[in-house]
Design a protein around this motif. Structure first.
Motif, PDB file in Angstrom:
ATOM      1  N   LEU A   1       0.808  -1.237  -0.037  1.00 35.84           N
ATOM      2  CA  LEU A   1       0.044   0.063  -0.011  1.00 35.84           C
ATOM      3  C   LEU A   1       0.969   1.211   0.023  1.00 35.84           C
ATOM      4  O   LEU A   1       0.486   2.303  -0.803  1.00 35.84           O
ATOM      5  CB  LEU A   1      -1.104  -0.105   1.075  1.00 35.84           C
ATOM      6  N   PHE A   2       1.864   1.295   0.740  1.00 38.32           N
ATOM      7  CA  PHE A   2       2.953   2.361   0.868  1.00 38.32           C
ATOM      8  C   PHE A   2       3.498   2.638  -0.542  1.00 38.32           C
ATOM      9  O   PHE A   2       3.651   3.909  -0.882  1.00 38.32           O
ATOM     10  CB  PHE A   2       3.913   2.067   1.875  1.00 38.32           C
ATOM     11  N   SER A   3       3.832   1.835  -1.304  1.00 37.31           N
ATOM     12  CA  SER A   3       4.414   1.768  -2.637  1.00 37.31           C
ATOM     13  C   SER A   3       3.199   2.408  -3.567  1.00 37.31           C
ATOM     14  O   SER A   3       3.785   3.188  -4.298  1.00 37.31           O
ATOM     15  CB  SER A   3       4.999   0.537  -3.041  1.00 37.31           C
ATOM     16  N   PHE A   4       2.202   2.015  -3.548  1.00 37.06           N
ATOM     17  CA  PHE A   4       1.024   2.712  -4.498  1.00 37.06           C
ATOM     18  C   PHE A   4       0.847   3.943  -4.032  1.00 37.06           C
ATOM     19  O   PHE A   4       0.621   4.763  -4.924  1.00 37.06           O
ATOM     20  CB  PHE A   4      -0.206   1.592  -4.133  1.00 37.06           C
ATOM     21  N   LEU A   5       0.774   4.383  -2.703  1.00 39.58           N
ATOM     22  CA  LEU A   5       0.630   5.820  -2.434  1.00 39.58           C
ATOM     23  C   LEU A   5       1.911   6.765  -2.670  1.00 39.58           C
ATOM     24  O   LEU A   5       1.404   7.720  -3.314  1.00 39.58           O
ATOM     25  CB  LEU A   5       0.488   5.736  -0.773  1.00 39.58           C
ATOM     26  N   VAL A   6       3.231   6.024  -2.708  1.00 42.83           N
ATOM     27  CA  VAL A   6       3.984   7.003  -3.197  1.00 42.83           C
ATOM     28  C   VAL A   6       4.069   7.071  -4.509  1.00 42.83           C
ATOM     29  O   VAL A   6       4.314   8.204  -5.042  1.00 42.83           O
ATOM     30  CB  VAL A   6       5.293   6.198  -2.489  1.00 42.83           C
ATOM     31  N   PHE A   7       3.827   6.159  -5.185  1.00 44.02           N
ATOM     32  CA  PHE A   7       3.848   6.142  -6.819  1.00 44.02           C
ATOM     33  C   PHE A   7       2.706   6.960  -7.522  1.00 44.02           C
ATOM     34  O   PHE A   7       2.892   7.874  -8.166  1.00 44.02           O
ATOM     35  CB  PHE A   7       3.658   4.459  -7.395  1.00 44.02           C
ATOM     36  N   LEU A   8       1.614   7.170  -6.944  1.00 47.25           N
ATOM     37  CA  LEU A   8       0.555   7.757  -7.193  1.00 47.25           C
ATOM     38  C   LEU A   8       0.874   9.325  -6.847  1.00 47.25           C
ATOM     39  O   LEU A   8       0.639  10.232  -7.721  1.00 47.25           O
ATOM     40  CB  LEU A   8      -0.888   7.594  -6.184  1.00 47.25           C
ATOM     41  N   ARG A   9       1.244   9.463  -5.572  1.00 48.98           N
ATOM     42  CA  ARG A   9       1.777  10.861  -5.271  1.00 48.98           C
ATOM     43  C   ARG A   9       2.995  11.404  -6.241  1.00 48.98           C
ATOM     44  O   ARG A   9       2.842  12.498  -6.509  1.00 48.98           O
ATOM     45  CB  ARG A   9       2.349  10.848  -3.834  1.00 48.98           C
ATOM     46  N   TYR A  10       3.601  10.539  -6.388  1.00 45.92           N
ATOM     47  CA  TYR A  10       5.095  11.105  -7.415  1.00 45.92           C
ATOM     48  C   TYR A  10       4.356  11.216  -8.896  1.00 45.92           C
ATOM     49  O   TYR A  10       4.775  12.393  -9.395  1.00 45.92           O
ATOM     50  CB  TYR A  10       5.822   9.624  -7.534  1.00 45.92           C
ATOM     51  N   GLN A  11       3.687  10.546  -9.326  1.00 42.55           N
ATOM     52  CA  GLN A  11       2.985  10.824 -10.774  1.00 42.55           C
ATOM     53  C   GLN A  11       1.974  12.219 -10.677  1.00 42.55           C
ATOM     54  O   GLN A  11       2.081  12.726 -11.418  1.00 42.55           O
ATOM     55  CB  GLN A  11       1.951   9.599 -11.056  1.00 42.55           C
ATOM     56  N   MET A  12       1.536  12.362  -9.521  1.00 37.86           N
ATOM     57  CA  MET A  12       0.633  13.699  -9.416  1.00 37.86           C
ATOM     58  C   MET A  12       1.420  14.742  -9.338  1.00 37.86           C
ATOM     59  O   MET A  12       0.915  15.861  -9.997  1.00 37.86           O
ATOM     60  CB  MET A  12      -0.560  13.430  -8.380  1.00 37.86           C
ATOM     61  N   TYR A  13       2.480  14.737  -8.562  1.00 40.46           N
ATOM     62  CA  TYR A  13       3.445  15.862  -8.092  1.00 40.46           C
ATOM     63  C   TYR A  13       3.937  16.251  -9.418  1.00 40.46           C
ATOM     64  O   TYR A  13       4.066  17.309  -9.632  1.00 40.46           O
ATOM     65  CB  TYR A  13       4.335  15.319  -7.152  1.00 40.46           C
ATOM     66  N   TYR A  14       4.249  15.390 -10.498  1.00 36.73           N
ATOM     67  CA  TYR A  14       4.965  15.874 -11.640  1.00 36.73           C
ATOM     68  C   TYR A  14       4.106  16.136 -12.498  1.00 36.73           C
ATOM     69  O   TYR A  14       4.523  16.366 -13.851  1.00 36.73           O
ATOM     70  CB  TYR A  14       5.757  14.749 -12.000  1.00 36.73           C
ATOM     71  N   SER A  15       2.801  16.060 -12.549  1.00 36.79           N
ATOM     72  CA  SER A  15       1.756  16.409 -13.557  1.00 36.79           C
ATOM     73  C   SER A  15       1.629  15.238 -14.659  1.00 36.79           C
ATOM     74  O   SER A  15       1.671  15.953 -15.649  1.00 36.79           O
ATOM     75  CB  SER A  15       1.850  17.812 -13.728  1.00 36.79           C
ATOM     76  N   TYR A  16       1.869  14.131 -14.332  1.00 34.05           N
ATOM     77  CA  TYR A  16       1.873  13.400 -15.342  1.00 34.05           C
ATOM     78  C   TYR A  16       0.561  12.984 -15.863  1.00 34.05           C
ATOM     79  O   TYR A  16      -0.532  13.022 -15.321  1.00 34.05           O
ATOM     80  CB  TYR A  16       2.441  12.105 -15.077  1.00 34.05           C
TER      81      TYR A  16
END
Length: 156
Positions: A1-16
């Motif tokens: 779950l932690f990895s999914f949350l980080v990956f989602l936040r990462y993608q959103m942060y960089y506006s992918y």
């Protein structure tokens, strides 16, 4: 779950583009629902508030600084790789594949391969590429190991 949350936040942060990470909110929702069921049936629903606070705080803290988010992304790659290495170690120690599904692992490898292609086509993000290339190699390795021990078992 932690990895999914980080990956989602990462993608959103960089506006992918949304299509590069659309499955992650669904996976996260499934994991949260599963966690709530586990807490409910174990009689620990009071912990749900604790987990919600951790989730909210972590979600906010990930984007305090770019380096925190980038470090978390690399840490998640390490965690994911470690789990696959643990699976490999277990297979090597027992020398049998048991009920481990080669189909599931090969589908994971296929997913990683397609994610590499889509990442190259959309964002070309090095951290994401490293993550998916690492996972592809390890997923293929686990699949080959499963198939090897299945064949060894049948011929003995």
């Amino acid at each position: 779950l932690f990895s999914f949350l980080v990956f989602l936040r990462y993608q959103m942060y960089y506006s992918y583009p949304l299509q590069t990470y659309l499955e992650y909110p669904i996976i996260i929702a499934q994991d949260v629902i599963l966690l709530l069921f586990i807490l409910r049936f174990r009689g620990n629903m009071k912990r749900a508030l604790f987990y919600a606070v951790i989730f909210g705080g972590g979600w906010y803290m990930l984007t305090l600084r770019k380096c925190i988010l980038d470090m978390a992304m690399n840490f998640c790659t390490l965690i994911s790789a470690a789990s696959k290495v643990a699976q490999l170690r277990c297979l090597w120690q027992t020398k049998e594949s048991g009920q481990v599904s080669a189909l599931t692992w090969s589908l994971s490898a296929y997913t990683c391969a397609t994610r590499i292609v889509t990442t190259l086509m959309t964002t070309n993000d090095l951290a994401v590429l490293i993550r998916f290339i690492t996972m592809l190699i390890l997923n293929i390795w686990v699949t080959v190991t499963i198939l090897h021990y299945r064949k060894t078992k049948k011929t003995d």
